[in-house]
Design a protein around this motif. Structure first.
Motif, PDB file in Angstrom:
ATOM      1  N   UNK A  39      18.162  10.101  -8.384  1.00 63.65           N
ATOM      2  CA  UNK A  39      17.852   8.674  -8.430  1.00 63.65           C
ATOM      3  C   UNK A  39      16.372   8.473  -8.146  1.00 63.65           C
ATOM      4  N   UNK A  40      15.850   7.379  -8.664  1.00 61.43           N
ATOM      5  CA  UNK A  40      14.429   7.044  -8.539  1.00 61.43           C
ATOM      6  C   UNK A  40      14.370   5.521  -8.513  1.00 61.43           C
ATOM      7  N   UNK A  41      14.426   4.958  -7.310  1.00 59.88           N
ATOM      8  CA  UNK A  41      14.583   3.519  -7.148  1.00 59.88           C
ATOM      9  C   UNK A  41      13.341   2.900  -6.516  1.00 59.88           C
ATOM     10  N   UNK A  42      12.804   1.905  -7.190  1.00 57.24           N
ATOM     11  CA  UNK A  42      11.605   1.210  -6.728  1.00 57.24           C
ATOM     12  C   UNK A  42      11.995  -0.096  -6.059  1.00 57.24           C
ATOM     13  N   UNK A  43      11.383  -0.362  -4.905  1.00 60.34           N
ATOM     14  CA  UNK A  43      11.632  -1.583  -4.136  1.00 60.34           C
ATOM     15  C   UNK A  43      10.296  -2.267  -3.827  1.00 60.34           C
ATOM     16  N   UNK A  44      10.356  -3.607  -3.698  1.00 57.22           N
ATOM     17  CA  UNK A  44       9.192  -4.391  -3.278  1.00 57.22           C
ATOM     18  C   UNK A  44       9.591  -5.173  -2.042  1.00 57.22           C
ATOM     19  N   UNK A  45       8.754  -5.122  -1.027  1.00 60.73           N
ATOM     20  CA  UNK A  45       9.028  -5.791   0.249  1.00 60.73           C
ATOM     21  C   UNK A  45       9.117  -7.302   0.049  1.00 60.73           C
ATOM     22  N   UNK A  46      10.161  -7.913   0.594  1.00 64.25           N
ATOM     23  CA  UNK A  46      10.359  -9.360   0.467  1.00 64.25           C
ATOM     24  C   UNK A  46       9.330 -10.166   1.241  1.00 64.25           C
ATOM     25  N   UNK A  47       8.805  -9.611   2.328  1.00 61.49           N
ATOM     26  CA  UNK A  47       7.828 -10.320   3.165  1.00 61.49           C
ATOM     27  C   UNK A  47       6.384 -10.002   2.775  1.00 61.49           C
ATOM     28  N   UNK A  48       6.158  -8.804   2.246  1.00 60.04           N
ATOM     29  CA  UNK A  48       4.812  -8.344   1.893  1.00 60.04           C
ATOM     30  C   UNK A  48       4.840  -7.802   0.468  1.00 60.04           C
ATOM     31  N   UNK A  49       4.545  -8.629  -0.527  1.00 62.07           N
ATOM     32  CA  UNK A  49       4.648  -8.202  -1.917  1.00 62.07           C
ATOM     33  C   UNK A  49       3.687  -7.078  -2.308  1.00 62.07           C
ATOM     34  N   UNK A  50       2.734  -6.748  -1.464  1.00 60.95           N
ATOM     35  CA  UNK A  50       1.818  -5.641  -1.746  1.00 60.95           C
ATOM     36  C   UNK A  50       2.421  -4.287  -1.377  1.00 60.95           C
ATOM     37  N   UNK A  51       3.582  -4.304  -0.724  1.00 57.58           N
ATOM     38  CA  UNK A  51       4.228  -3.078  -0.241  1.00 57.58           C
ATOM     39  C   UNK A  51       5.388  -2.697  -1.170  1.00 57.58           C
ATOM     40  N   UNK A  52       5.276  -1.504  -1.757  1.00 57.95           N
ATOM     41  CA  UNK A  52       6.302  -0.956  -2.631  1.00 57.95           C
ATOM     42  C   UNK A  52       6.844   0.329  -2.019  1.00 57.95           C
TER      43      UNK A  52
END
Length: 96
Positions: A39-52
């Motif tokens: 698996x290779x899953x990308x997430x983006x922080x809900x509070x800090x959109x600059x954090x992946x």
């Protein structure tokens, strides 16, 4: 060797979030099709959109290292040169 889990944290520079996000998203379908990618899953922080964060699982460390030398990773690095503040990668093993 047992499965390898990778947790990669990428922090985009201010004003570069959309560029970094677009380039990271390009990696997803290509990498998921690679041999040994579980698996290779990308997430983006809900509070800090600059954090992946990538949460990845690979059949072995050797296969993951092949991925790290792939042309699409080199293209990502070139496209985001100067746009990333911080990149932290952890190689992990599941223990429970």
């Amino acid at each position: 060797m047992s499965k390898l889990t990778i947790i990669a944290n990428i922090h985009a520079k201010p004003g570069q979030i959309e560029l970094v996000k677009a380039e990271l998203l390009k990696l997803v379908p290509i990498t998921r099709a690679e041999k040994g990618c579980i698996n290779y899953d990308l997430h983006q922080d809900n509070e800090d959109p600059a954090h992946f964060t990538f949460h990845e699982n690979w059949e072995s460390r050797e296969i993951w290292q092949e991925h790290m030398n792939a042309p699409h990773l080199a293209a990502y690095m070139k496209a985001t040169d100067g746009a990333v503040n911080q990149f932290i990668l952890a190689e992990m093993s599941q223990i429970g």
